[in-house]
Scaffold this active site. Structure first.
Site, PDB file in Angstrom:
ATOM      1  N   LEU A 250      21.943  32.134 -66.350  1.00 45.35           N
ATOM      2  CA  LEU A 250      22.903  32.106 -67.456  1.00 45.35           C
ATOM      3  C   LEU A 250      23.978  33.146 -67.169  1.00 45.35           C
ATOM      4  O   LEU A 250      23.672  34.232 -66.680  1.00 45.35           O
ATOM      5  CB  LEU A 250      22.173  32.472 -68.768  1.00 45.35           C
ATOM      6  CG  LEU A 250      23.045  32.780 -69.988  1.00 45.35           C
ATOM      7  CD1 LEU A 250      23.672  31.488 -70.532  1.00 45.35           C
ATOM      8  CD2 LEU A 250      22.236  33.435 -71.104  1.00 45.35           C
TER       9      LEU A 250
ATOM     10  N   HIS B  98      26.012  45.917 -87.919  1.00 40.88           N
ATOM     11  CA  HIS B  98      26.293  45.789 -86.480  1.00 40.88           C
ATOM     12  C   HIS B  98      25.011  46.035 -85.679  1.00 40.88           C
ATOM     13  O   HIS B  98      24.734  45.348 -84.707  1.00 40.88           O
ATOM     14  CB  HIS B  98      27.372  46.783 -86.042  1.00 40.88           C
ATOM     15  CG  HIS B  98      28.712  46.515 -86.666  1.00 40.88           C
ATOM     16  ND1 HIS B  98      29.250  45.257 -86.760  1.00 40.88           N
ATOM     17  CD2 HIS B  98      29.634  47.349 -87.223  1.00 40.88           C
ATOM     18  CE1 HIS B  98      30.443  45.320 -87.349  1.00 40.88           C
ATOM     19  NE2 HIS B  98      30.686  46.576 -87.641  1.00 40.88           N
TER      20      HIS B  98
ATOM     21  N   ASP C  31      30.495  36.881 -86.704  1.00 39.20           N
ATOM     22  CA  ASP C  31      31.130  37.486 -87.884  1.00 39.20           C
ATOM     23  C   ASP C  31      30.115  37.618 -89.028  1.00 39.20           C
ATOM     24  O   ASP C  31      29.185  36.812 -89.141  1.00 39.20           O
ATOM     25  CB  ASP C  31      32.306  36.596 -88.315  1.00 39.20           C
ATOM     26  CG  ASP C  31      33.252  37.328 -89.261  1.00 39.20           C
ATOM     27  OD1 ASP C  31      33.150  38.568 -89.376  1.00 39.20           O
ATOM     28  OD2 ASP C  31      34.087  36.663 -89.889  1.00 39.20           O
TER      29      ASP C  31
HETATM   30  C1  FPP Z   1      32.125  41.087 -86.970  1.00 34.86           C
HETATM   31  O1  FPP Z   1      31.506  41.333 -88.199  1.00 34.86           O
HETATM   32  C2  FPP Z   1      31.392  41.699 -85.884  1.00 34.86           C
HETATM   33  C3  FPP Z   1      31.898  42.576 -84.973  1.00 34.86           C
HETATM   34  C4  FPP Z   1      33.301  43.027 -84.999  1.00 34.86           C
HETATM   35  C5  FPP Z   1      31.088  43.194 -83.916  1.00 34.86           C
HETATM   36  C6  FPP Z   1      29.978  42.380 -83.321  1.00 34.86           C
HETATM   37  C7  FPP Z   1      29.038  43.329 -82.639  1.00 34.86           C
HETATM   38  C8  FPP Z   1      27.703  43.169 -82.564  1.00 34.86           C
HETATM   39  C9  FPP Z   1      26.995  41.987 -83.041  1.00 34.86           C
HETATM   40  C10 FPP Z   1      26.849  44.240 -81.969  1.00 34.86           C
HETATM   41  C11 FPP Z   1      27.160  44.598 -80.574  1.00 34.86           C
HETATM   42  C12 FPP Z   1      27.033  43.485 -79.632  1.00 34.86           C
HETATM   43  C13 FPP Z   1      27.232  43.600 -78.287  1.00 34.86           C
HETATM   44  C14 FPP Z   1      27.174  42.386 -77.447  1.00 34.86           C
HETATM   45  C15 FPP Z   1      27.552  44.868 -77.645  1.00 34.86           C
HETATM   46  P1  FPP Z   1      32.350  42.057 -89.334  1.00 34.86           P
HETATM   47  O2  FPP Z   1      32.131  43.509 -89.232  1.00 34.86           O
HETATM   48  O3  FPP Z   1      33.776  41.648 -89.272  1.00 34.86           O
HETATM   49  O4  FPP Z   1      31.676  41.488 -90.635  1.00 34.86           O
HETATM   50  P2  FPP Z   1      32.360  41.231 -92.055  1.00 34.86           P
HETATM   51  O5  FPP Z   1      33.300  40.081 -91.875  1.00 34.86           O
HETATM   52  O6  FPP Z   1      31.198  40.881 -92.913  1.00 34.86           O
HETATM   53  O7  FPP Z   1      33.038  42.492 -92.460  1.00 34.86           O
END
Ligand code: FPP
Length: 261
Positions: A141, A47, A30
């Site tokens: 892994l 992201h 997150d």
């Molecule tokens: C949450 O941060 C993150 C996500 C919903 C997506 C996580 C995706 C990645 C790290 C990239 C892709 C990875 C793979 C394995 C394909 P948020 O957007 O909710 O952050 P915020 O709370 O600051 O708004």
């Protein structure tokens, strides 16, 4: 901390025990959006940066003989985000499957996708299948990417499969216990979840691995996902190592069991 001898004379499970490592770690990644905002960029920039932290987490897990790493990449609720953001997340998922799957394979990593993939487009589903097949025999892994995943979905999905076995007369309802139920969860065959990490400062599970969290240690950090590097992962493991896991027993019982083992 114990030192490893060589790669050939110890199995992964032995290495993991020697290093006092959690066998299975899950991460709620997150904070991408806030990380980007702090830099004056749009959310999707965060992201994209988060993919580098995924690589770092996999590197750390491999080096330290963690057997299974489960990453929450896309929840069932994430479809409600703006279309453009959903589309970037799908692109990143495609990227990981296109360019990273071969590298993972070369490094002995088995890739699995947990979740209801039926909502993804056909091409993506095929890519997932191919990457899972290509890496199926790898043993260093298991990297589980939770995509269109929800903890309640996982439990309902398991219950449905069990009910269908019972209604077809293949399973006696009296034989359904926790061990039997667990066989139908998406994490079937993986080690029990030891440690759940959530980055980004929130203190909640957000419908991730609800069944599997039963005895997991929970670790929350304010570090935003794109800043979560190998050192940050090591801090979480260090914290896990000083905790006493009681599994419902009292402290003295656990200490006696540790001395005897
Ligand atoms: C949450 O941060 C993150 C996500 C919903 C997506 C996580 C995706 C990645 C790290 C990239 C892709 C990875 C793979 C394995 C394909 P948020 O957007 O909710 O952050 P915020 O709370 O600051 O708004």
């Amino acid at each position: 901390m114990a030192q490893l001898q060589s790669d050939t004379d110890t199995t992964l499970a032995e290495k993991s025990a020697l290093l006092n490592m959690p066998k299975h770690v899950a991460i709620i990644m997150d904070g991408n959006g806030r990380w980007a905002k702090k830099k004056g960029k749009i959310r999707t920039f965060g992201h994209r940066a988060g993919v580098e932290s995924v690589r770092a987490a996999v590197r750390y897990a491999r080096k330290n003989a963690i057997q299974s790493l489960t990453l929450f990449a896309f929840s069932s609720e994430n479809w409600k985000r703006p279309d453009e953001e959903v589309s970037v997340l799908m692109d990143l998922f495609n990227l990981v499957l296109n360019s990273e799957a071969k590298r993972l394979n070369k490094n002995g990593v088995r890739l699995k996708v947990l979740g209801d993939v039926s909502r993804f487009d056909r091409k993506l589903v095929d890519k997932i299948k191919r990457a899972e097949e290509m890496t199926a025999s790898n043993q260093d892994l298991v990297l589980n990417i939770a995509a269109n995943y929800g903890g309640r979905w996982d439990i309902v999905n398991a219950a449905k499969q069990l009910m269908s076995k019972v209604s077809e007369g293949e399973l006696d309802i009296a034989a359904v216990d926790e061990t039997e139920f667990d066989k139908y969860m998406s994490t079937q065959g993986l080690p029990e979840l030891d440690l759940l990490i959530r980055t980004g400062g929130e203190h909640r599970i957000s419908n991730f691995l609800l069944w599997q969290c039963a005895y997991a240690e929970l670790y929350f950090t304010d570090v935003l996902w794109p800043d979560f590097d190998e050192q940050a992962f090591a801090l979480a493991v260090k914290d896990f190592n000083v905790r006493q896991r009681r599994f419902g027993l009292i402290g003295e019982q656990v200490e006696t069991a540790e001395i005897e083992s």
